[in-house]
Design a protein around this motif. Structure first.
Motif, PDB file in Angstrom:
ATOM      1  N   THR A   2       0.848  -1.193   0.000  1.00  0.00           N
ATOM      2  CA  THR A   2       0.000   0.000   0.000  1.00  0.00           C
ATOM      3  C   THR A   2       0.885   1.246   0.000  1.00  0.00           C
ATOM      4  O   THR A   2       2.099   1.175   0.266  1.00  0.00           O
ATOM      5  CB  THR A   2      -0.891   0.033   1.259  1.00  0.00           C
ATOM      6  OG1 THR A   2      -0.035   0.099   2.411  1.00  0.00           O
ATOM      7  CG2 THR A   2      -1.785  -1.198   1.345  1.00  0.00           C
ATOM      8  N   ARG A   3       0.288   2.386  -0.236  1.00  0.00           N
ATOM      9  CA  ARG A   3       1.022   3.665  -0.196  1.00  0.00           C
ATOM     10  C   ARG A   3       1.667   3.840   1.185  1.00  0.00           C
ATOM     11  O   ARG A   3       2.816   4.260   1.304  1.00  0.00           O
ATOM     12  CB  ARG A   3       0.058   4.816  -0.508  1.00  0.00           C
ATOM     13  CG  ARG A   3       0.751   6.164  -0.585  1.00  0.00           C
ATOM     14  CD  ARG A   3      -0.216   7.257  -0.995  1.00  0.00           C
ATOM     15  NE  ARG A   3      -0.596   7.066  -2.382  1.00  0.00           N
ATOM     16  CZ  ARG A   3      -1.834   7.254  -2.859  1.00  0.00           C
ATOM     17  NH1 ARG A   3      -2.791   7.649  -2.070  1.00  0.00           N
ATOM     18  NH2 ARG A   3      -2.095   7.075  -4.130  1.00  0.00           N
ATOM     19  N   GLU A   4       0.903   3.509   2.238  1.00  0.00           N
ATOM     20  CA  GLU A   4       1.418   3.640   3.613  1.00  0.00           C
ATOM     21  C   GLU A   4       2.643   2.754   3.827  1.00  0.00           C
ATOM     22  O   GLU A   4       3.648   3.186   4.411  1.00  0.00           O
ATOM     23  CB  GLU A   4       0.312   3.261   4.605  1.00  0.00           C
ATOM     24  CG  GLU A   4       0.775   3.252   6.053  1.00  0.00           C
ATOM     25  CD  GLU A   4      -0.218   2.614   7.015  1.00  0.00           C
ATOM     26  OE1 GLU A   4       0.017   2.722   8.227  1.00  0.00           O
ATOM     27  OE2 GLU A   4      -1.210   1.996   6.570  1.00  0.00           O
TER      28      GLU A   4
END
Length: 193
Positions: free
Chosen positions: A161-163
């Motif tokens: 994910t981006r996170e």
């Protein structure tokens, strides 16, 4: 007459950048049906947790196994998934008559086996295996979150994910990251330069 004992097998965690890949093998008891079995990805976490308990209580036999991030890096994710499946099947205390595996490939075992595309939605024993593999892997990621809270493993479960990618860029990799996966390799290369 010999009773047919069908074993369903599935894995969880091929796509994430961190943690082990898990597999489960389940032999359901036809006399103790479990309502609500489905592909684990189509169920909520709460429903998976409830079904996990029923599967463990009612199945004739079940086993969960894994292949580590280091094994994934050494032999590739497909072979590691098949190895985890083989370990799960070997962990059963009852020998099945036939093994049904979700996907395109069967692990190296001496039992009759068949790969079924989307088997986790078609065969109850595979659905049960997908649930046990997923709940076991999710628990592992909660343990990883406790050790490395800055990565957010409790939320993204290791998926890119981006996170997660931002955490990799900021903090580097952990021993549990899969070094053979491109985003992790890139992070390692950027750290070196």
């Amino acid at each position: 007459m010999t009773r047919i004992l069908v074993c369903g097998v599935d894995e969880a965690g091929r796509g994430p950048l961190a943690g082990a890949v898990y597999a489960a093998a389940v032999i359901l008891d036809p006399s103790r049906p479990i309502v609500g079995l489905n592909d684990s990805k189509k169920l909520t976490a709460k429903k998976r947790d409830a079904l996990e308990i029923l599967i463990q209580e009612r199945a004739l036999a079940w086993a969960v196994a894994y292949a580590s991030a280091a094994e994934i890096d050494a032999i590739n994710i497909l072979q590691a998934s098949l190895l985890a499946m083989q370990r799960a099947i070997e962990g059963l205390h009852i020998t099945p008559t036939e093994v049904l595996v979700d996907g395109l490939h069967c692990p190296k075992i001496s039992l009759p086996s068949r790969a079924i595309v989307q088997g986790d939605a078609l065969e109850p024993a595979i659905s049960a295996a997908s649930i046990l593999a997923k709940t076991a892997r999710d628990r592992e990621l909660l343990l990883l979150h406790a050790r490395y809270p800055q990565y957010g493993f409790d939320r993204h479960k290791g998926y890119p994910t981006r996170e997660h990618l931002a955490a990799l860029a900021q903090h580097g990799i952990t021993p549990e990251h899969r070094r053979s996966y491109a985003p992790v390799r890139r992070c390692m290369a950027e750290t070196i330069t």
